[in-house]
Motif scaffolding. Structure first.
Motif, PDB file in Angstrom:
ATOM      1  N   SER A   1      37.170  54.129  41.554  1.00  0.00           N
ATOM      2  CA  SER A   1      37.971  53.029  42.087  1.00  0.00           C
ATOM      3  C   SER A   1      38.841  53.509  43.246  1.00  0.00           C
ATOM      4  O   SER A   1      39.474  54.564  43.162  1.00  0.00           O
ATOM      5  CB  SER A   1      38.862  52.442  40.990  1.00  0.00           C
ATOM      6  OG  SER A   1      39.701  51.433  41.518  1.00  0.00           O
TER       7      SER A   1
ATOM      8  N   LEU B   1      43.856  51.387  38.568  1.00  0.00           N
ATOM      9  CA  LEU B   1      43.452  50.242  37.754  1.00  0.00           C
ATOM     10  C   LEU B   1      44.392  50.069  36.571  1.00  0.00           C
ATOM     11  O   LEU B   1      44.888  51.054  36.017  1.00  0.00           O
ATOM     12  CB  LEU B   1      42.024  50.437  37.232  1.00  0.00           C
ATOM     13  CG  LEU B   1      40.912  50.580  38.275  1.00  0.00           C
ATOM     14  CD1 LEU B   1      39.573  50.765  37.577  1.00  0.00           C
ATOM     15  CD2 LEU B   1      40.877  49.374  39.203  1.00  0.00           C
ATOM     16  N   ASP B   2      44.610  48.817  36.181  1.00  0.00           N
ATOM     17  CA  ASP B   2      45.378  48.581  34.964  1.00  0.00           C
ATOM     18  C   ASP B   2      44.402  48.444  33.795  1.00  0.00           C
ATOM     19  O   ASP B   2      43.185  48.346  33.972  1.00  0.00           O
ATOM     20  CB  ASP B   2      46.279  47.353  35.090  1.00  0.00           C
ATOM     21  CG  ASP B   2      45.499  46.075  35.376  1.00  0.00           C
ATOM     22  OD1 ASP B   2      44.290  46.023  35.084  1.00  0.00           O
ATOM     23  OD2 ASP B   2      46.100  45.121  35.902  1.00  0.00           O
ATOM     24  N   GLN B   3      44.949  48.452  32.605  1.00  0.00           N
ATOM     25  CA  GLN B   3      44.112  48.433  31.412  1.00  0.00           C
ATOM     26  C   GLN B   3      43.296  47.148  31.306  1.00  0.00           C
ATOM     27  O   GLN B   3      42.141  47.166  30.855  1.00  0.00           O
ATOM     28  CB  GLN B   3      44.991  48.605  30.169  1.00  0.00           C
ATOM     29  CG  GLN B   3      44.216  48.938  28.913  1.00  0.00           C
ATOM     30  CD  GLN B   3      45.119  49.216  27.736  1.00  0.00           C
ATOM     31  OE1 GLN B   3      45.106  48.478  26.763  1.00  0.00           O
ATOM     32  NE2 GLN B   3      45.923  50.265  27.832  1.00  0.00           N
ATOM     33  N   SER B   4      43.873  46.041  31.741  1.00  0.00           N
ATOM     34  CA  SER B   4      43.174  44.762  31.681  1.00  0.00           C
ATOM     35  C   SER B   4      41.917  44.778  32.541  1.00  0.00           C
ATOM     36  O   SER B   4      40.857  44.274  32.135  1.00  0.00           O
ATOM     37  CB  SER B   4      44.106  43.641  32.134  1.00  0.00           C
ATOM     38  OG  SER B   4      43.425  42.398  32.158  1.00  0.00           O
ATOM     39  N   THR B   5      42.016  45.358  33.731  1.00  0.00           N
ATOM     40  CA  THR B   5      40.861  45.434  34.630  1.00  0.00           C
ATOM     41  C   THR B   5      39.769  46.306  34.027  1.00  0.00           C
ATOM     42  O   THR B   5      38.579  45.977  34.103  1.00  0.00           O
ATOM     43  CB  THR B   5      41.281  45.996  35.996  1.00  0.00           C
ATOM     44  OG1 THR B   5      42.291  45.154  36.565  1.00  0.00           O
ATOM     45  CG2 THR B   5      40.095  46.078  36.937  1.00  0.00           C
TER      46      THR B   5
ATOM     47  N   SER C   1      37.996  44.401  31.289  1.00  0.00           N
ATOM     48  CA  SER C   1      37.131  43.359  31.833  1.00  0.00           C
ATOM     49  C   SER C   1      35.854  43.939  32.434  1.00  0.00           C
ATOM     50  O   SER C   1      34.755  43.431  32.184  1.00  0.00           O
ATOM     51  CB  SER C   1      37.895  42.561  32.892  1.00  0.00           C
ATOM     52  OG  SER C   1      37.062  41.608  33.510  1.00  0.00           O
ATOM     53  N   ARG C   2      35.998  45.005  33.220  1.00  0.00           N
ATOM     54  CA  ARG C   2      34.834  45.588  33.891  1.00  0.00           C
ATOM     55  C   ARG C   2      33.847  46.201  32.912  1.00  0.00           C
ATOM     56  O   ARG C   2      32.629  46.137  33.109  1.00  0.00           O
ATOM     57  CB  ARG C   2      35.290  46.657  34.890  1.00  0.00           C
ATOM     58  CG  ARG C   2      35.814  46.122  36.196  1.00  0.00           C
ATOM     59  CD  ARG C   2      34.737  45.382  36.992  1.00  0.00           C
ATOM     60  NE  ARG C   2      33.510  46.154  37.135  1.00  0.00           N
ATOM     61  CZ  ARG C   2      33.299  47.088  38.055  1.00  0.00           C
ATOM     62  NH1 ARG C   2      34.249  47.346  38.937  1.00  0.00           N
ATOM     63  NH2 ARG C   2      32.161  47.737  38.115  1.00  0.00           N
TER      64      ARG C   2
END
Length: 219
Positions: A55, A59-63, A66-67
């Motif tokens: 990346s 990145l945050d944990q939510s991203t 999701s990925r």
């Protein structure tokens, strides 16, 4: 609602570079997952590292969830473990990947592999102590003792290599250290051959090895 293929084509038309980068991230994430699993870690650990590593921004944990389509619990537990291993670093609520692969490898060697080698050394020494206390007139005891001593020598040589590698000692020092250790490592006894025969063979080979080592490492 537009068909899935139509949406994908629209995305490709609107941001072709983004699609290429996402595909590269997915590929690296999958490969890192396989490598992590081979090394005895979880596939998810490798996948998360691969994604964050590829990346261009933290990145945050939510991203990440999701990925990679993983649960919140799995993401939280795994990313905490990666922080402890030094594989990820945290910047507030965002995560970045460690990019020094030598540092990553040495961390694993120092924290896990070295401990296993020490465990092997301890077990070998216990076996040797037990056999030395047994009846040395019994050929089976002498044979088992020689085998255990040979195993201990191998484990100690492995420890020397790990220590040198982790400390990033000069290659010359590593080679000299391994050569000295290997020259003291007697061959394991073979069934049907006496230990005296093996000792004579080893002494002859050791003398030749010492000369070769001197010629190669100290020109």
């Amino acid at each position: 609602m537009a068909p899935k293929s139509t949406r994908a084509e629209a995305t490709l038309d609107q941001d072709p570079s983004g699609v290429v980068v996402a595909q590269a991230q997915d590929r690296v994430s999958a490969v890192m997952g396989e490598i992590a699993e081979f090394w005895g870690f979880t596939r998810t650990m490798g996948r998360i590292f691969g994604l964050v590593y590829m990346s261009h921004e933290p990145l945050d944990q939510s991203t990440v969830r999701s990925r990679l389509s993983i649960s919140a619990g799995s993401a939280s537990t795994t990313m905490t473990a990666l922080l402890e291993w030094g594989v990820l670093h945290r910047e507030g609520r965002l995560y970045v990947a460690e990019t020094n692969f030598f540092k990553l490898i040495t961390a694993v060697l120092r924290q896990r592999e070295a401990a296993r080698v020490e465990q092997g050394i301890g077990a070998a020494r216990e076996v040797i102590d037990t056999l030395r206390a047994a009846d040395q007139d019994d050929a089976r005891v002498r044979f088992a003792l020689k085998r255990a001593e040979h195993m201990l020598g191998f484990f100690e040589m492995g420890r020397s290599f790990l220590e040198a590698f982790v400390e990033r000692s000069p290659i010359r020092a590593i080679l000299n250290g391994l050569a000295r250790t290997a020259s003291r490592l007697r061959p394991a006894p073979l069934p049907g051959r006496s230990t005296l025969e093996l000792d004579d063979d080893h002494d002859t080979a050791e003398a030749a090895h010492d000369q070769d080592t001197h010629d190669q490492l100290d020109p």
